[in-house]
Design a protein around this motif. Sequence first.
Motif, PDB file in Angstrom:
ATOM      1  N   MET A  85      61.387  55.458  19.379  1.00 40.04           N
ATOM      2  CA  MET A  85      59.986  54.510  19.554  1.00 40.04           C
ATOM      3  C   MET A  85      59.963  53.647  18.391  1.00 40.04           C
ATOM      4  N   PRO A  86      60.054  52.452  18.334  1.00 36.11           N
ATOM      5  CA  PRO A  86      59.975  51.538  17.218  1.00 36.11           C
ATOM      6  C   PRO A  86      58.670  51.700  16.522  1.00 36.11           C
ATOM      7  N   ILE A  88      51.616  42.621  19.943  1.00 35.89           N
ATOM      8  CA  ILE A  88      52.760  43.556  19.769  1.00 35.89           C
ATOM      9  C   ILE A  88      52.619  44.557  21.025  1.00 35.89           C
ATOM     10  N   TYR A  89      51.477  45.052  21.132  1.00 36.83           N
ATOM     11  CA  TYR A  89      51.247  45.964  22.364  1.00 36.83           C
ATOM     12  C   TYR A  89      51.612  45.159  23.561  1.00 36.83           C
ATOM     13  N   GLN A 131      53.803  43.061  24.141  1.00 29.99           N
ATOM     14  CA  GLN A 131      55.152  42.980  24.266  1.00 29.99           C
ATOM     15  C   GLN A 131      55.905  44.250  24.342  1.00 29.99           C
ATOM     16  N   LEU A 132      55.637  45.094  23.675  1.00 31.65           N
ATOM     17  CA  LEU A 132      56.014  46.723  23.359  1.00 31.65           C
ATOM     18  C   LEU A 132      55.005  47.640  23.301  1.00 31.65           C
ATOM     19  N   GLU A 177      54.966  50.913  23.987  1.00 34.31           N
ATOM     20  CA  GLU A 177      55.053  52.105  23.185  1.00 34.31           C
ATOM     21  C   GLU A 177      55.235  51.984  21.689  1.00 34.31           C
ATOM     22  N   THR A 178      55.174  50.789  21.321  1.00 36.25           N
ATOM     23  CA  THR A 178      55.280  50.752  19.778  1.00 36.25           C
ATOM     24  C   THR A 178      54.147  51.522  18.941  1.00 36.25           C
ATOM     25  N   CYS A 206      59.367  42.203  17.442  1.00 35.33           N
ATOM     26  CA  CYS A 206      59.613  42.639  18.800  1.00 35.33           C
ATOM     27  C   CYS A 206      61.211  42.560  19.146  1.00 35.33           C
ATOM     28  N   HIS A 207      61.685  41.533  18.694  1.00 34.51           N
ATOM     29  CA  HIS A 207      63.070  41.208  18.865  1.00 34.51           C
ATOM     30  C   HIS A 207      63.921  42.220  18.397  1.00 34.51           C
ATOM     31  N   ALA A 210      62.932  45.122  17.248  1.00 33.08           N
ATOM     32  CA  ALA A 210      62.478  46.573  17.701  1.00 33.08           C
ATOM     33  C   ALA A 210      63.259  46.861  19.245  1.00 33.08           C
ATOM     34  N   ARG A 211      63.520  45.648  19.783  1.00 37.40           N
ATOM     35  CA  ARG A 211      64.262  45.899  21.124  1.00 37.40           C
ATOM     36  C   ARG A 211      65.959  45.956  20.794  1.00 37.40           C
TER      37      ARG A 211
END
Length: 276
Positions: free
Chosen positions: A1-2, A24-25, A27-28, A30-31, A133-134, A136-137
Motif C-alpha cells: 500500500m503506497p 489522490i484518493y 486516483q488511489l 487505498e493510499t 500516483c504514477h 505509486a502504481r
Amino acid sequence: MPIITLTTDFGTKDHFVSAVKGAIYTQLPETIIVDISHGISPFHIIEASYIIQNAYTNFPKGSIHIIGIDSELNPENQHIAVKLDDHYFICANNGLISLIASEYKPEKIVTINIHKTIGTNFPVLDVFVATACHIARGGTLEVIGKPISEVKMITGITPIVNLGEKQIVGSIIYIDNYGNLITNITQKLFEDIGKGRNFKITARSAIFDTIYKRYSDAINFKIEKNKREEEGKKLAIFNSSGYLELAIYKSNPKTVGGASSLFGLQYRDTVSITFE
C-alpha cells in the motif's frame, strides 16, 4: 500500500490541502496520506528542507513525498521528481532538494514534462498528484519526465570555520513551535573542530559555555523546586536531529516567551562558537 506525504505552506484555513488529498484518493483510494506539515512559512525553502530532512527517514523506503513550497511553474522554477535514498520527492527545482540531499547523491532526477496534458494553475493538485500516483502504481520516472544530472543548488548556509579552527560561525535556520532556535552547526562539526576544548557560544547577548544532552539536564533537581532556576532558564543542546539548538526550558512563546523573542534572534542571525 503506497504512502504519500504532504509538506506545504498552504496552512489549514483554505481548501488547498483537502483538495490535494481528495485528488489522490480519487486516483488511489487505498493510499495512505500523511501530513508532514502545512505550517511552513510561505516560500521558506530552508525551513521546509529542515523539516522534511528530519521526517522522511522515518518512513518506509519507497515512500513518495509531495512538497508544495514555491511550486509555481516558470522558466526558472521547473518541476522535478527525484529518487533519493530510496524515497521519491516531487517538488519545484528551487534548491530545496539540494538541502535535503546534503548527505546523499540523488539516484535519479527528471524534469516533469506532463504539463501539456494537464491544464492547471494549481500544480500541486494536478501535476504533483498525477506524478505521485504514477510512481505509486509502479511507474518509472522516465515516463513522466526528462532525465537531468543535477538539481539547483542553494549555497551560503554552511557554517564557516575560521582560520586556525578557533571559531565556527553559523546561523539560525529554523525556529520551532516552542521558539527554540535551531542552527546549522552540527554536533559532528562541533566535535571535529572543538576536539574537546573549552568553548563559548555567542548569539547576540546570549552566551553559553555548556551544551546539555537533554533539556532537563540544565536543571539541578537536587535543589528544592521553589528555590531552583527552572522556568526561563536558557540552555544549549544538540537536538534529536544533531543540530545545535538554543532554547529556554519549558518555553511558551504565547506566554513567557521563547528563545527567539527573549534573545532577540531570528532566522539567519549569526551564532558563533569560539574555542579556547
